[in-house]
Design an enzyme around this catalytic site. Structure first.
Site, PDB file in Angstrom:
ATOM      1  N   ASP A   1       0.818  -1.209   0.000  1.00 26.07           N
ATOM      2  CA  ASP A   1       0.000   0.000   0.000  1.00 26.07           C
ATOM      3  C   ASP A   1       0.854   1.262   0.000  1.00 26.07           C
ATOM      4  OD1 ASP A   1      -2.063   1.827   0.383  1.00 26.07           O
ATOM      5  OD2 ASP A   1      -2.132   1.486   2.554  1.00 26.07           O
TER       6      ASP A   1
ATOM      7  N   ASP B   1      -2.011   5.845  -5.200  1.00 28.99           N
ATOM      8  CA  ASP B   1      -2.292   4.923  -4.103  1.00 28.99           C
ATOM      9  C   ASP B   1      -2.645   3.526  -4.600  1.00 28.99           C
ATOM     10  OD1 ASP B   1      -3.087   3.681  -1.789  1.00 28.99           O
ATOM     11  OD2 ASP B   1      -4.372   5.301  -1.105  1.00 28.99           O
TER      12      ASP B   1
END
EC number: 3.4.23.5
Length: 412
Positions: free
Chosen positions: A97, A295
């Protein structure tokens, strides 16, 4: 050269620190949001029963300005890979992430009522010869509750290479890595998750408890030649693996043409300047320029609620449930292209790129890949470029030069 003279050279080579180009296969799974929708669950109910939004805790002030907070949740994360923790490695599936900075996995010491913990892999320090006790408590806040536990230290293998899952892809062992052992996961959110934990790849500035992130530790130990990592996310729903994370370099087979780079504007999340968003039907959003986060832990494109509402109207999408918008599947091919301008260059998303086909109640639905969420000033407003964008554009995260690179992804 005499054979005997080769021995010192061979010994030197063996003693030299190994730098590697590490490939981690990524697998695509059904997101928590889709899992709940398919069984008739409501994300609103999830939010009421247990928090899902990512980091909302205060971050120590530094000289570079305020930190963006509550950027996202893991309801829409869709890609995971495997890492190992300990010696011998205990394998875990994690979301890599770029929107967070901590590594955490469930602990064998999780609470009795923590159902999410008991249905996922759990770290057992008693089974690792390289475990070092830390014991500092940690909390990662998710809205009204928090994921909590304590910190530990051990060796992290990327990817996991246990005796039963030896890999030919090479790998690295990051020694003395501090990570979170989660003993309490809030609500029922993580019960539906196909991943065990999270491996954050953003900057140290947003790391909870100021823990050194895995990639920063890897850089300090000089385990890769270049301090960069890159993501290829396949757009083929049936492709296995579903993509690849590469540590230490890029692979030109995954993209067309050359990479174009943008400087990171704030070293916290991977934040860049977005010039504007154009819908081919004539609508322009982010007209004066805005900020965006790149992201990998979010599957969708996210923008301010009012602007995304305008965009949905422009493409003929209608509200469904849980903040999702539906588009008649037969009309997808007629929808306008959407172009994001970054660094003066246009990055086009076709209707096929920004719509998602999903199954619900035995029927196939087409959903818009855009979702509205307001990030308040001074951090916001912000856009989030998730996997809808990264799947279309191969993405490179460059810590040596603090920049993000994009190139059109190849169709393999």
């Amino acid at each position: 050269m005499q054979p005997s003279s080769l021995l010192p050279l061979a010994l030197c080579l063996l003693a030299a620190p190994a730098s590697a180009l590490v490939r981690i296969p990524l697998h695509k799974f059904t997101s928590i949001r889709r899992t709940m929708s398919e069984v008739g669950g409501s994300v609103e109910d999830l939010i009421a029963k247990g928090p899902v939004s990512k980091y909302s805790q205060a971050v120590p002030a530094v000289t570079e300005g305020p930190i963006p907070e509550v950027l996202k949740n893991y309801m829409d994360a869709q890609y995971y890979g495997e890492i190992g923790i300990g010696t011998p490695p205990q394998c875990f599936t994690v979301v890599f992430d770029t929107g967070s900075s901590n590594l955490w996995v469930p602990s064998i010491h999780c609470k009795l009522l923590d159902i999410a913990c008991w249905i996922h892999h759990k770290y057992n320090s008693d089974k690792s010869s390289t475990y070092v006790k830390n014991g500092t408590s940690f909390d990662i806040h998710y809205g009204s509750g928090s994921l909590s536990g304590y910190l530990s230290q051990d060796t992290v293998s990327v990817p996991c290479q246990s005796a039963s899952s030896a890999s030919a892809l090479g790998g690295v062992k990051v020694e003395r890595q501090v990570f979170g052992e989660a003993t309490k996961q809030p609500g029922i959110t993580f019960i539906a998750a196909k991943f065990d934990g999270i491996l954050g790849m953003a900057y140290p500035r947003i790391s909870v408890n100021n823990v050194l992130p895995v990639f920063d530790n890897l850089m300090q130990q000089k385990l890769v030649d270049q301090n960069i990592f890159s993501f290829y996310l396949s757009r083929d729903p049936d492709a296995q693996p579903g993509g690849e994370l590469m540590l230490g370099g890029t692979d030109s087979k995954y993209y067309k043409g050359s990479l174009s780079y943008l400087n990171v504007t704030r070293k916290a999340y991977w934040q860049v300047h977005l010039d504007q968003v154009e819908v081919a039907s004539g609508l322009t959003l982010c007209k004066e320029g805005c900020e965006a986060i790149v992201d990998t832990g979010t599957s969708l494109m996210v923008g301010p609620v009012d602007e995304v509402r305008e965009l949905q109207k422009a493409i003929g999408a209608v509200p469904l449930i849980q903040g999702e918008y539906m588009i008649p599947c037969e009309k997808v091919s007629t929808l306008p292209a959407i172009t994001l301008k970054l660094g003066g260059k246009g990055y086009k998303l076709s209707p096929e790129d920004y719509t998602l086909k999903v199954s619900q109640a035995g029927k196939t639905l087409c959903l818009s890949g855009f979702m509205g969420m307001d990030i308040p000033p001074p951090s916001g407003p912000l856009w989030i470029l998730g996997d809808v964008f990264i799947g279309r554009y191969y993405t490179v995260f460059d810590r040596d030069n603090n920049r993000v690179g994009f190139a059109e992804a190849a169709r393999l």
